[in-house]
Scaffold this active site. Sequence first.
Site, PDB file in Angstrom:
ATOM      1  N   LYS A 198     -21.662  45.837 -18.795  1.00  0.00           N
ATOM      2  CA  LYS A 198     -21.104  45.282 -20.025  1.00  0.00           C
ATOM      3  C   LYS A 198     -22.071  44.229 -20.551  1.00  0.00           C
ATOM      4  CE  LYS A 198     -17.177  42.805 -21.980  1.00  0.00           C
ATOM      5  NZ  LYS A 198     -15.785  42.381 -21.790  1.00  0.00           N
ATOM      6  N   LYS A 251     -20.819  49.535 -21.987  1.00  0.00           N
ATOM      7  CA  LYS A 251     -20.195  48.924 -23.157  1.00  0.00           C
ATOM      8  C   LYS A 251     -21.164  47.946 -23.788  1.00  0.00           C
ATOM      9  CE  LYS A 251     -16.334  45.944 -24.274  1.00  0.00           C
ATOM     10  NZ  LYS A 251     -15.295  45.108 -23.769  1.00  0.00           N
TER      11      LYS A 251
END
Length: 326
Positions: A198, A251
């Site tokens: 992330k 992400k």
Amino acid sequence: MSMYPLRRNRRLRTSEVVRSLVRETIMSPNDFLVPLFVVEGKGVKEEIASMPNYYRFSLDLLEKEVKELWKMGLKSVLLFVKVPDNLKDNSGTEALNAEGLMQRAIKTVKNATPEMLVMTDVALDPYSSFGHDGVVADGKIINDDTTAILAEMSLSHAKAGADFLAPSDMMDGRIFEIRSLLEDEGFHDTGIMSYSAKYASAFYGPFRDALDSAPGFGDKKTYQMDPANREEAIRETLMDIEEGADIVMVKPGLCYLDIVRDIKEAVHVPVAVYQVSGEYAMIKAASEKGWLDHDAVMMEQLTAIKRAGANMIASYFAKDAVKLLS
Ligand code: PBG
């Protein structure tokens, strides 16, 4: 050596029939995780200003929404809650409340649609008076104090009926802490979808509006990853798998498809991709201005994410895409 004109690649593009015969990436409702924002109240369906046509739901309308999703063939949801300010503190006390909004939301979804796969966000930011994903001391985010709380939070979601926990915090070692506690407490079948790679991205802006969870000081660069890094993403992901993650995630989506491909080739567990709020907002804004064709750009981006290696996509476009597919 060129075989032209014996080889003409355009032959396989001459009609939609032949194009569909040779198409390599096919989207289906099974590809999607649907993020849902939940608020307290009754009869609440509030549009999020920076996410046109996306809403926060109170529990009664959440029930309606998940029934509709299920009918459309959307069978997995990813729950997020907007926590009232007066319940926020530094250690996320409210996150462990068995009667908290998340815990009630899990039960609401399971009651309304028993087979719906319920995934829950595990991170402190919606509960944090500082808007950070962990416990703060002297302006720093304290790793190990945070992971202990995340494990308790996960257990609380599992007890409420969550099928998968989705830790989005990027603390070190949290997958191990969560998995260990779940095993100790007998939740062997409760899965973990780890936000493993992330990035500290500016594309999360609209999401932070949705949950009123923007960091009160500083940024998230001491725990989320530097967008400049590739090898680190693989290292993070391999560690999460060792610690017990069942599904890993990259992400945001579109800007990170090289990472998706690298990770897909490096691991043997399912890979999720989160097409985040800013990616949604960009398509909405440009198409509102008449500058882009909303549906065409949406499907092109989703297809690109899947082509890159995503086994599933968390997307605010899930409903729009499934409507187009049917
Ligand atoms: C927070 C969290 C964020 C998102 C999912 N979980 C934002 C952040 O890290 O600040 C972003 C999702 C989106 O932008 O759609 N733990």
